[in-house]
Design an enzyme around this catalytic site. Sequence first.
Site, PDB file in Angstrom:
ATOM      1  N   THR A  26       0.817  -1.216   0.000  1.00  0.00           N
ATOM      2  CA  THR A  26       0.000   0.000   0.000  1.00  0.00           C
ATOM      3  C   THR A  26       0.851   1.266   0.000  1.00  0.00           C
ATOM      4  O   THR A  26       2.000   1.256   0.460  1.00  0.00           O
ATOM      5  CB  THR A  26      -0.894  -0.007   1.269  1.00  0.00           C
ATOM      6  N   ASP A  27       0.253   2.351  -0.464  1.00  0.00           N
ATOM      7  CA  ASP A  27       0.956   3.638  -0.410  1.00  0.00           C
ATOM      8  C   ASP A  27       1.061   4.179   1.019  1.00  0.00           C
ATOM      9  O   ASP A  27       1.848   5.091   1.292  1.00  0.00           O
ATOM     10  CB  ASP A  27       0.268   4.680  -1.316  1.00  0.00           C
ATOM     11  N   GLU A  28       0.261   3.617   1.939  1.00  0.00           N
ATOM     12  CA  GLU A  28       0.252   4.149   3.315  1.00  0.00           C
ATOM     13  C   GLU A  28       1.585   3.959   4.018  1.00  0.00           C
ATOM     14  O   GLU A  28       1.851   4.623   5.027  1.00  0.00           O
ATOM     15  CB  GLU A  28      -0.876   3.513   4.134  1.00  0.00           C
ATOM     16  N   TYR A  49      -1.907  -0.325  11.100  1.00  0.00           N
ATOM     17  CA  TYR A  49      -2.029  -1.023   9.809  1.00  0.00           C
ATOM     18  C   TYR A  49      -0.826  -0.740   8.925  1.00  0.00           C
ATOM     19  O   TYR A  49      -0.158  -1.661   8.424  1.00  0.00           O
ATOM     20  CB  TYR A  49      -3.328  -0.593   9.099  1.00  0.00           C
ATOM     21  N   LYS A  97       2.154  -3.210   7.465  1.00  0.00           N
ATOM     22  CA  LYS A  97       2.431  -3.408   6.033  1.00  0.00           C
ATOM     23  C   LYS A  97       3.874  -3.013   5.712  1.00  0.00           C
ATOM     24  O   LYS A  97       4.555  -3.668   4.909  1.00  0.00           O
ATOM     25  CB  LYS A  97       1.453  -2.595   5.170  1.00  0.00           C
TER      26      LYS A  97
HETATM   27  P1  NAD Z   1      -9.692  -7.223   2.396  1.00  0.00           P
HETATM   28  O1  NAD Z   1      -9.675  -6.922   3.857  1.00  0.00           O
HETATM   29  O2  NAD Z   1     -10.914  -6.954   1.605  1.00  0.00           O
HETATM   30  O3  NAD Z   1      -9.347  -8.771   2.166  1.00  0.00           O
HETATM   31  C1  NAD Z   1      -8.339  -9.433   2.857  1.00  0.00           C
HETATM   32  C2  NAD Z   1      -8.501 -10.926   2.617  1.00  0.00           C
HETATM   33  O4  NAD Z   1      -7.431 -11.603   3.321  1.00  0.00           O
HETATM   34  C3  NAD Z   1      -9.812 -11.497   3.154  1.00  0.00           C
HETATM   35  O5  NAD Z   1     -10.386 -12.369   2.208  1.00  0.00           O
HETATM   36  C4  NAD Z   1      -9.403 -12.249   4.407  1.00  0.00           C
HETATM   37  O6  NAD Z   1     -10.249 -13.350   4.714  1.00  0.00           O
HETATM   38  C5  NAD Z   1      -7.991 -12.701   4.041  1.00  0.00           C
HETATM   39  N1  NAD Z   1      -7.156 -12.957   5.215  1.00  0.00           N
HETATM   40  C6  NAD Z   1      -6.994 -12.155   6.305  1.00  0.00           C
HETATM   41  N2  NAD Z   1      -6.182 -12.751   7.203  1.00  0.00           N
HETATM   42  C7  NAD Z   1      -5.770 -13.921   6.645  1.00  0.00           C
HETATM   43  C8  NAD Z   1      -4.911 -14.970   7.054  1.00  0.00           C
HETATM   44  N3  NAD Z   1      -4.293 -14.929   8.251  1.00  0.00           N
HETATM   45  N4  NAD Z   1      -4.730 -16.022   6.235  1.00  0.00           N
HETATM   46  C9  NAD Z   1      -5.369 -16.087   5.045  1.00  0.00           C
HETATM   47  N5  NAD Z   1      -6.219 -15.146   4.600  1.00  0.00           N
HETATM   48  C10 NAD Z   1      -6.418 -14.063   5.391  1.00  0.00           C
HETATM   49  O7  NAD Z   1      -8.432  -6.476   1.803  1.00  0.00           O
HETATM   50  P2  NAD Z   1      -8.243  -5.764   0.383  1.00  0.00           P
HETATM   51  O8  NAD Z   1      -8.754  -4.389   0.466  1.00  0.00           O
HETATM   52  O9  NAD Z   1      -8.728  -6.674  -0.675  1.00  0.00           O
HETATM   53  O10 NAD Z   1      -6.636  -5.670   0.337  1.00  0.00           O
HETATM   54  C11 NAD Z   1      -5.857  -6.739  -0.205  1.00  0.00           C
HETATM   55  C12 NAD Z   1      -4.408  -6.380  -0.112  1.00  0.00           C
HETATM   56  O11 NAD Z   1      -4.157  -5.188  -0.848  1.00  0.00           O
HETATM   57  C13 NAD Z   1      -3.920  -6.102   1.308  1.00  0.00           C
HETATM   58  O12 NAD Z   1      -2.623  -6.633   1.443  1.00  0.00           O
HETATM   59  C14 NAD Z   1      -3.890  -4.588   1.406  1.00  0.00           C
HETATM   60  O13 NAD Z   1      -2.911  -4.166   2.321  1.00  0.00           O
HETATM   61  C15 NAD Z   1      -3.528  -4.221  -0.013  1.00  0.00           C
HETATM   62  N6  NAD Z   1      -4.012  -2.907  -0.477  1.00  0.00           N
HETATM   63  C16 NAD Z   1      -5.332  -2.557  -0.325  1.00  0.00           C
HETATM   64  C17 NAD Z   1      -5.774  -1.332  -0.839  1.00  0.00           C
HETATM   65  C18 NAD Z   1      -7.200  -0.909  -0.735  1.00  0.00           C
HETATM   66  O14 NAD Z   1      -7.528   0.221  -1.098  1.00  0.00           O
HETATM   67  N7  NAD Z   1      -8.118  -1.753  -0.279  1.00  0.00           N
HETATM   68  C19 NAD Z   1      -4.862  -0.483  -1.473  1.00  0.00           C
HETATM   69  C20 NAD Z   1      -3.520  -0.869  -1.595  1.00  0.00           C
HETATM   70  C21 NAD Z   1      -3.113  -2.099  -1.101  1.00  0.00           C
HETATM   71  O1  DAU Z   2      -4.129   3.988   0.579  1.00  0.00           O
HETATM   72  C1  DAU Z   2      -4.364   2.603   0.476  1.00  0.00           C
HETATM   73  C2  DAU Z   2      -5.206   2.146   1.644  1.00  0.00           C
HETATM   74  O2  DAU Z   2      -6.516   2.614   1.413  1.00  0.00           O
HETATM   75  C3  DAU Z   2      -5.185   0.646   1.833  1.00  0.00           C
HETATM   76  O3  DAU Z   2      -3.885   0.224   2.147  1.00  0.00           O
HETATM   77  C4  DAU Z   2      -6.158   0.226   2.950  1.00  0.00           C
HETATM   78  O4  DAU Z   2      -6.200  -1.181   3.043  1.00  0.00           O
HETATM   79  C5  DAU Z   2      -7.513   0.755   2.600  1.00  0.00           C
HETATM   80  O5  DAU Z   2      -8.437   0.445   3.631  1.00  0.00           O
HETATM   81  C6  DAU Z   2      -7.472   2.260   2.384  1.00  0.00           C
HETATM   82  O6  DAU Z   2      -7.180   2.937   3.629  1.00  0.00           O
HETATM   83  P1  DAU Z   2      -7.924   4.309   4.025  1.00  0.00           P
HETATM   84  O7  DAU Z   2      -7.836   4.491   5.484  1.00  0.00           O
HETATM   85  O8  DAU Z   2      -7.469   5.430   3.149  1.00  0.00           O
HETATM   86  O9  DAU Z   2      -9.408   3.906   3.553  1.00  0.00           O
HETATM   87  P2  DAU Z   2     -10.833   4.153   4.220  1.00  0.00           P
HETATM   88  O10 DAU Z   2     -11.863   3.789   3.193  1.00  0.00           O
HETATM   89  O11 DAU Z   2     -10.962   3.538   5.577  1.00  0.00           O
HETATM   90  O12 DAU Z   2     -10.861   5.737   4.416  1.00  0.00           O
HETATM   91  C7  DAU Z   2     -10.671   6.600   3.309  1.00  0.00           C
HETATM   92  C8  DAU Z   2     -10.699   8.018   3.836  1.00  0.00           C
HETATM   93  O13 DAU Z   2     -12.047   8.321   4.268  1.00  0.00           O
HETATM   94  C9  DAU Z   2      -9.821   8.229   5.046  1.00  0.00           C
HETATM   95  O14 DAU Z   2      -9.252   9.536   4.967  1.00  0.00           O
HETATM   96  C10 DAU Z   2     -10.768   8.133   6.231  1.00  0.00           C
HETATM   97  C11 DAU Z   2     -12.068   8.668   5.663  1.00  0.00           C
HETATM   98  N1  DAU Z   2     -13.299   8.081   6.208  1.00  0.00           N
HETATM   99  C12 DAU Z   2     -13.422   6.741   6.258  1.00  0.00           C
HETATM  100  C13 DAU Z   2     -14.551   6.149   6.750  1.00  0.00           C
HETATM  101  C14 DAU Z   2     -14.685   4.638   6.820  1.00  0.00           C
HETATM  102  C15 DAU Z   2     -14.336   8.909   6.625  1.00  0.00           C
HETATM  103  O15 DAU Z   2     -14.239  10.144   6.559  1.00  0.00           O
HETATM  104  N2  DAU Z   2     -15.473   8.324   7.104  1.00  0.00           N
HETATM  105  C16 DAU Z   2     -15.624   6.977   7.214  1.00  0.00           C
HETATM  106  O16 DAU Z   2     -16.683   6.509   7.688  1.00  0.00           O
END
Ligand code: NAD
Ligand code: DAU
Length: 356
Positions: free
Chosen positions: A133-135, A159, A163
Amino acid sequence: MTLLVTGGAGFIGSNFVLDWLGQSDEPVVTLDALTYAGNLANLAGLRGDARHTFVHGDICDRALVESLLAQHRPRAVVHFAAESHVDRSIHGPGAFMRTNIEGTYTLLEAARAHWSALGGAEREAFRFLHVSTDEVYGSLGPGDAAFTESHPYEPNSPYSASKAASDHLVRAWHHTYGLPVLTTNCSNNYGPFHFPEKLIPLMIVNALAGKALPVYGDGQQIRDWLYVRDHCSGIRAVLAGGRVGETYNIGGWNEKANLEIVRTVCALLDELRPDPQGPCARLITFVADRPGHDRRYAIDARKIERELGWRPAETFETGIRKTVQWYLDHADWVAQVQSGAYRDWLATQYGAREAA
Ligand code: NAD
Ligand code: DAU
């Protein structure tokens, strides 16, 4: 030729598996622990598809991972499995340390043992692709340049710290042992199967239910949004042509403030599903800020474009419209997730057995 995909029942992982099998006959083995975020309904379209094997299990289970590598001899591990929600990491960081750090370590060790025993072309072709992730780069000020791959690591939440730790392990396993790794650092994704605890799906499902739309702080935090299928195509590009040991940032050049995102979702809902009670934006409610809330993320995606020719196919405008429409068209999926019924359904349908 087979891929081992971890976390393939989650949001991005399921989109990746569906897209992969939509354009390739190379089989996929999905390993997923089915935490609250894992939903086999996301993969329902593959039921009965001989190219897909689902294994219910934990990436921290070394014996299981080793047996899957020995049995399926994948040419790559694509590692999505993680605890992914920042707010949950603030309330309970333990699961993040376990899955994101110990789980990645377990996979790396199993992959190293497997890869070390391979010979010739199989050893040459093997890849461990770590999805991150970019975080990990921390927070940008308003005038700062977007994150490049050489930006210092400054994670601010449990988190992102977990990562970042996993990224460092992946780097070290390459540097020390030569494991052929690739790392991707992507910005915020949105699209189908996004669990409605994250900003965009939460706003859609709350608005449809006439509930408050909680905006943290002043709503001026900036995220860089990418349609999930563009992230998947970026990962495919890195897997196919990325240089071993390299990191590739993936992003859509779509910086938006949270409040603008919420207003955009509201405008689309007003158009596509008008509410007789009045405009959706009336539901916007400012709430207490997230502790340690990062102000701005932005990805410089020039490296992946320059080296691999990857570019996103969707603009934010096309992607968000598709996403809102998807949620309108999939009320059953939303209802199952919100009620928790998807977990009962899984137990009924699959029990503890492996599902093909
Ligand atoms: P998500 O939370 O929707 O899915 C995570 C999946 O991993 C789930 O299916 C869960 O059951 C599985 N999991 C969790 N713990 C596990 C374990 N111990 N063993 C096996 N499986 C397990 O997450 P996502 O949003 O699909 O993110 C996927 C990946 O991409 C993550 O590594 C996250 O850090 C990265 N990522 C997410 C975003 C985003 O915006 N969502 C952006 C950049 C990177
Ligand atoms: O940048 C990549 C990341 O983006 C991933 O690595 C994470 O897995 C993914 O969850 C996401 O993280 P964020 O914290 O940016 O996503 P989230 O959707 O939780 O929140 C997006 C923005 O919106 C953040 O600034 C917090 C804000 N927010 C979120 C929620 C859930 C609100 O203002 N209200 C809300 O109820």
